[in-house]
Design an enzyme around this catalytic site. Sequence first.
Site, PDB file in Angstrom:
ATOM      1  N   GLY A  44       2.902   6.526   8.181  1.00 20.04           N
ATOM      2  CA  GLY A  44       4.294   6.795   7.815  1.00 20.04           C
ATOM      3  C   GLY A  44       5.226   5.704   8.289  1.00 20.04           C
ATOM      4  O   GLY A  44       6.303   5.481   7.732  1.00 20.04           O
ATOM      5  N   ASN A  45       4.825   4.985   9.367  1.00 20.07           N
ATOM      6  CA  ASN A  45       5.597   3.825   9.828  1.00 20.07           C
ATOM      7  C   ASN A  45       5.420   2.630   8.900  1.00 20.07           C
ATOM      8  O   ASN A  45       6.203   1.672   8.949  1.00 20.07           O
ATOM      9  CB  ASN A  45       5.158   3.387  11.227  1.00 20.07           C
ATOM     10  CG  ASN A  45       5.857   4.136  12.330  1.00 20.07           C
ATOM     11  OD1 ASN A  45       5.255   4.957  12.988  1.00 20.07           O
ATOM     12  ND2 ASN A  45       7.132   3.875  12.526  1.00 20.07           N
ATOM     13  N   SER A  46       4.371   2.653   8.091  1.00 24.17           N
ATOM     14  CA  SER A  46       4.074   1.509   7.223  1.00 24.17           C
ATOM     15  C   SER A  46       5.276   1.144   6.374  1.00 24.17           C
ATOM     16  O   SER A  46       5.880   1.999   5.721  1.00 24.17           O
ATOM     17  CB  SER A  46       2.893   1.842   6.307  1.00 24.17           C
ATOM     18  OG  SER A  46       1.712   1.984   7.041  1.00 24.17           O
ATOM     19  N   ASP A  50       0.196  -7.491   1.401  1.00 21.07           N
ATOM     20  CA  ASP A  50       0.587  -6.100   1.632  1.00 21.07           C
ATOM     21  C   ASP A  50       2.109  -5.985   1.772  1.00 21.07           C
ATOM     22  O   ASP A  50       2.619  -5.302   2.657  1.00 21.07           O
ATOM     23  CB  ASP A  50      -0.107  -5.513   2.861  1.00 21.07           C
ATOM     24  CG  ASP A  50       0.044  -3.993   2.917  1.00 21.07           C
ATOM     25  OD1 ASP A  50       0.264  -3.379   1.861  1.00 21.07           O
ATOM     26  OD2 ASP A  50      -0.047  -3.422   4.032  1.00 21.07           O
ATOM     27  N   GLY A  96      -2.659 -21.896  -6.730  1.00 19.08           N
ATOM     28  CA  GLY A  96      -4.020 -21.611  -7.170  1.00 19.08           C
ATOM     29  C   GLY A  96      -5.110 -21.779  -6.137  1.00 19.08           C
ATOM     30  O   GLY A  96      -6.266 -22.031  -6.504  1.00 19.08           O
ATOM     31  N   VAL A  97      -4.783 -21.642  -4.842  1.00 15.51           N
ATOM     32  CA  VAL A  97      -5.826 -21.706  -3.814  1.00 15.51           C
ATOM     33  C   VAL A  97      -5.693 -20.499  -2.890  1.00 15.51           C
ATOM     34  O   VAL A  97      -4.609 -19.956  -2.701  1.00 15.51           O
ATOM     35  CB  VAL A  97      -5.757 -22.995  -2.964  1.00 15.51           C
ATOM     36  CG1 VAL A  97      -5.893 -24.220  -3.829  1.00 15.51           C
ATOM     37  CG2 VAL A  97      -4.480 -23.047  -2.141  1.00 15.51           C
ATOM     38  N   HIS A 116       0.811  -1.210   0.000  1.00 13.97           N
ATOM     39  CA  HIS A 116       0.000   0.000   0.000  1.00 13.97           C
ATOM     40  C   HIS A 116       0.853   1.272   0.000  1.00 13.97           C
ATOM     41  O   HIS A 116       0.326   2.368  -0.177  1.00 13.97           O
ATOM     42  CB  HIS A 116      -1.008   0.001   1.162  1.00 13.97           C
ATOM     43  CG  HIS A 116      -0.429   0.315   2.504  1.00 13.97           C
ATOM     44  ND1 HIS A 116      -0.178  -0.635   3.459  1.00 13.97           N
ATOM     45  CD2 HIS A 116      -0.075   1.488   3.076  1.00 13.97           C
ATOM     46  CE1 HIS A 116       0.298  -0.077   4.548  1.00 13.97           C
ATOM     47  NE2 HIS A 116       0.364   1.226   4.342  1.00 13.97           N
TER      48      HIS A 116
END
Length: 395
Positions: free
Chosen positions: A242-244, A163, A297-298, A132
Amino acid sequence: MFSDGKERFKNFTRILLTVVFTTLAIALVMIFGLTSYISKNNVSKNPDFSLQKQNTQMDENPDNPPRNIQVGYSEDNNFVADVARNASPGVVGISVLKVDSNALFDTGASQKWGIGSGVIVSPEGYILTNHHVVGGRNKKIIVSLADGRNIEGVSVWCEPVLDLAIVKIEAPDLVAVPLGDASKLKVGEPAIAIGNPLGLQFQTTVTSGIISALNRTIEITTDLGTSYMEDLIQTDASINPGNSGGPLLNSKGEVIGINTIKVASAEGMGFAIPINVAKPIIKRYVSFGEFIEPYIGVFAYDREVIKYLDGNIDLEHGIYVANIDENGPAYRSGIRTGDIITHIDGREIDTMMELRSYIYSKDPGDKVTVIYDSKGETKEVEIILAAKEGYGENR
């Protein structure tokens, strides 16, 4: 005359006795106070002093030696300062110029800068961060190093479900932060977060706390609707916008997770993605310069998630197949929605993160053996992994 003399003698005697007794009383008080001070001082210098009489027999037994218990803080064990000093040079700020994805060909489309964090995971310039932060369509990525250099980077891998993303820069003298093992974490052990809360003006801010919980699942809302992030590390180390993408570290200064999200409605509830799922990907990039994502594919949920989706499903072990690609390897091998995968190549699987971590260590074309339960029947199949379409693209 004689009576006056006797009276004076009595008065003198009373005064003398008063002085003597007063002096003795003062002396006794001083002796008592001095004794108490010496005793208290000895105990403070030797924390085990009060235990020595109780443990006299124990001390005399060579098979049961006494234990020294250290309580409290000392500068010698200030690991937070050591971790911050050693790891901060490997933590970066990431500025991303993003464009409205619905107006890619509109020259007047709005543009805005987003700010996040990342951690250098190899001297070759690979940086781990959040999807993100750098995912989707963007015009420019600027990586701000701790030494003041600003270098343009490129996103080489993104995974929106996890993510996670990897950015590559070309620069000399990069400081990489070592990677730890999130599977060995215990609730209550120290955790240190480093990042850029609220923007680059607070670059390499350090916060500390503990591991509050493991294997957490949280519900999130995305552009595609409601989803779940599972197998997360929960910490009370402060995590802010901002820590992300910044690292969560253990007391050894090793990366154990990538900070991803904070619960806005509560204090002291931040979450990080365990580092183990990214380690095989980083290894492939460092060794071969690319990562061709193997694909089974699962998409499956563990027992922590499935109880929210369907309370009638009793899942003790394994992962519940919620979605399956009908053109993928697992479907072609016979696995269907509702089946429960319990083992892969003899390894127990209880979370989707465990399945991903193992699959990512393989190559497309590799064979894996999967054991699963289907309508009460245990089955075993061999699956040939495929290459995921669009691997490495911004998604």
